[in-house]
Design an enzyme around this catalytic site. Structure first.
Site, mmCIF file in Angstrom:
data_model
loop_
_atom_site.group_PDB
_atom_site.id
_atom_site.type_symbol
_atom_site.label_atom_id
_atom_site.label_comp_id
_atom_site.label_asym_id
_atom_site.label_seq_id
_atom_site.Cartn_x
_atom_site.Cartn_y
_atom_site.Cartn_z
ATOM 1 N N HIS A 150 -9.966 1.274 0.013
ATOM 2 C CA HIS A 150 -9.885 2.054 1.243
ATOM 3 C C HIS A 150 -11.273 2.046 1.898
ATOM 4 C CE1 HIS A 150 -6.315 3.430 -0.821
ATOM 5 N NE2 HIS A 150 -5.970 4.227 0.184
ATOM 6 N N THR A 185 -1.304 4.232 -8.217
ATOM 7 C CA THR A 185 -1.472 5.614 -8.666
ATOM 8 C C THR A 185 -2.798 5.781 -9.383
ATOM 9 O OG1 THR A 185 -0.391 7.430 -9.857
ATOM 10 C CG2 THR A 185 -0.352 5.281 -10.928
ATOM 11 N N PRO A 241 -4.561 7.466 -12.476
ATOM 12 C CA PRO A 241 -4.256 8.117 -13.764
ATOM 13 C C PRO A 241 -4.905 9.500 -13.849
ATOM 14 C CG PRO A 241 -4.889 5.830 -14.100
ATOM 15 C CD PRO A 241 -5.191 6.154 -12.667
ATOM 16 N N LYS A 242 -4.183 10.415 -14.471
ATOM 17 C CA LYS A 242 -4.662 11.805 -14.579
ATOM 18 C C LYS A 242 -4.493 12.314 -16.004
ATOM 19 C CE LYS A 242 -3.219 12.467 -9.813
ATOM 20 N NZ LYS A 242 -2.772 11.051 -9.723
ATOM 21 N N ASP A 244 1.943 6.855 2.504
ATOM 22 C CA ASP A 244 2.510 8.050 1.861
ATOM 23 C C ASP A 244 3.783 8.458 2.588
ATOM 24 O OD1 ASP A 244 0.260 8.556 -0.038
ATOM 25 O OD2 ASP A 244 -0.857 8.864 1.815
ATOM 26 N N HIS A 298 0.852 -1.199 0.000
ATOM 27 C CA HIS A 298 0.000 0.000 0.000
ATOM 28 C C HIS A 298 0.887 1.248 0.000
ATOM 29 C CE1 HIS A 298 -4.001 1.897 1.442
ATOM 30 N NE2 HIS A 298 -3.165 2.889 1.136
ATOM 31 N N HIS A 352 1.180 4.889 -2.253
ATOM 32 C CA HIS A 352 0.717 5.786 -3.310
ATOM 33 C C HIS A 352 1.915 6.513 -3.916
ATOM 34 C CE1 HIS A 352 -3.589 5.446 -2.243
ATOM 35 N NE2 HIS A 352 -3.129 5.321 -1.000
ATOM 36 N N GLU A 369 -12.003 4.656 6.852
ATOM 37 C CA GLU A 369 -10.852 5.449 7.277
ATOM 38 C C GLU A 369 -11.221 6.478 8.344
ATOM 39 O OE1 GLU A 369 -7.860 6.637 4.149
ATOM 40 O OE2 GLU A 369 -9.579 6.181 2.866
#
Length: 398
Positions: free
Chosen positions: A255, A156, A158-159, A337, A75, A77, A258
């Site tokens: 996720h 990740t 996608p953008k 992260d 996990h 990012h 949380e």
């Protein structure tokens, strides 16, 4: 008839009391030596178990140990894992620019989770082209390698940017991972494509389409993740996750729970029986959800520092780690992260878990083996993991 001498059978001489005493003394001495040998063997085994039970040792010796310990990362990012050094390289060593980005990106103290999401924007603005994206992937993988990670699933979302559409974004990341595999042949590296909870069904299906195309061309993409703002429901994406699993053969991780206020899609997500659950921080606070998850046979991806720095709890020992470990739920120790949260390298996360929850070497081995078992490369037989399994069994990177 000749004369025959009658041979008398010799009778054994009766053992004297003195001889009997000496024999008994020799036997007693031999038995004592054998018992002493066995006692020493038992004591040595008990000592080994005691050493394992009292592990870990003291800081900083422990952290050095964990950097050399084999680790699995499920996990992580990409846009949350950039180090200051990587950021500096992406901006071509413009130190003022790099310093400004790091100040907006990296935390120094815990903040509300809603504010953490804004931190990603600081690096997304410099990952808007293929060259920068490639550097980010390769350097991040190198840092995991240097930290003793043997198996990595990077994820990740996608953008679309001025120079990349979703397909080019995915292809760029996959090519960078293939390049990194050649640089770090001892590692197994794969990609998870993340969907954001705020995505429309049409955008998610477009991303899934390109995911499937690139997946067919390379052995890199192994899973799909659901993430984003945990306050939002993701009913519109449930069918996309189902299709990803059913028709593309992708592993599913999501996720879930949380925040203490749990969205109304949580039961539906758990009923899908995802292969893994990310965070799951507050599942144990709801009896119904705890029962559903406990029966799901899913692995829990625990990110201790992330939960502290997003104010999910105020200290690592308050983690839900112990609750689920006690109930036999498989757990993976993850970073989430490491670029945003300080002191959150994979070695540091392993150390914190071992320190706070008094994990033995056998506990760590089980956690690693469970993580490898639930890795998507293992689930879909994407590669041979026997060498990594051997290193885990032997507690070594060699």
């Amino acid at each position: 008839m000749g004369n025959k001498k009658n041979k008398k059978k010799q009778q054994p001489q009766e053992e004297s009391q003195a001889d009997r005493s000496r024999r008994q003394q020799r036997e007693a001495k031999r038995n004592a030596e054998e018992h002493e040998f066995l006692d020493n063997e038992i004591a040595a085994e008990q000592m080994k178990r005691a050493d394992a039970a009292t592990f870990p040792l003291n800081v900083p010796k422990d952290l050095a140990f964990f950097k050399k310990y084999p680790k699995i990362e499920l996990h992580a990012h990409l846009t949350g894992s950039l180090s200051p050094k990587t950021i500096s390289e992406i901006v071509e060593h413009d130190e003022e620019k790099a310093k400004n980005i790091v100040s907006r990106y990296r935390l120094t103290e815990p903040i509300d989770m809603d504010k953490v999401f804004h931190r990603f924007k600081a690096v997304e603005e410099i990952l808007d082209n293929p060259d920068s994206l490639r550097i980010a992937v390769i350097r991040t993988i190198r840092e995991f390698s240097e930290d003793g990670c043997l198996y990595l699933e990077l994820r990740t979302t996608p953008k679309k940017t001025a120079t990349m559409d979703y397909e080019k974004y995915i292809r760029t990341v996959c090519r960078a991972i293939i390049e990194a595999r050649m640089l770090h042949p001892h590692m197994k590296i794969f990609l998870i494509i993340s969907l954001n909870r705020n995505m429309t069904f049409d955008i998610a299906t477009e991303i899934l389409h390109y995911t499937g195309v690139v997946q067919q061309e390379s052995n890199v993409i192994v899973g799909m993740d659901l993430g984003g703002d945990p306050k939002l429901s993701a009913f519109q994406l449930l069918d996309v996750l189902y299709i990803a699993r059913r028709f593309h053969g992708l592993g599913i991780t999501a996720h879930i729970a949380e925040k203490r206020t749990i969205p109304n899609d949580t039961t539906d997500l758990l009923m899908m029986k995802p292969d893994r659950v990310g965070h799951g921080t507050f599942l144990h606070t709801n009896d119904h959800l705890a029962q559903v998850f406990g029966r799901s046979n899913s692995l829990l991806e625990v990110c201790i520092s992330s939960n502290v720095y997003t104010k999910s709890y105020n200290h690592p020992r308050r983690s839900h780690f112990a609750f689920w470990k006690k109930r036999g739920v498989p757990i993976a120790i993850c970073t989430d992260d490491k670029g945003i949260f300080p002191n959150a390298s994979l070695s540091e996360e392993y150390y914190k878990a071992a320190d706070e929850f008094n994990l033995s070497l056998e506990d760590l081995k089980k956690i690693n083996l469970d993580a490898l078992k639930y890795s998507f490369a293992n689930k879909y037989i994407a590669t041979d993991l026997s060498e990594i399994r051997r290193k885990i069994e032997m507690h070594t990177l060699e």
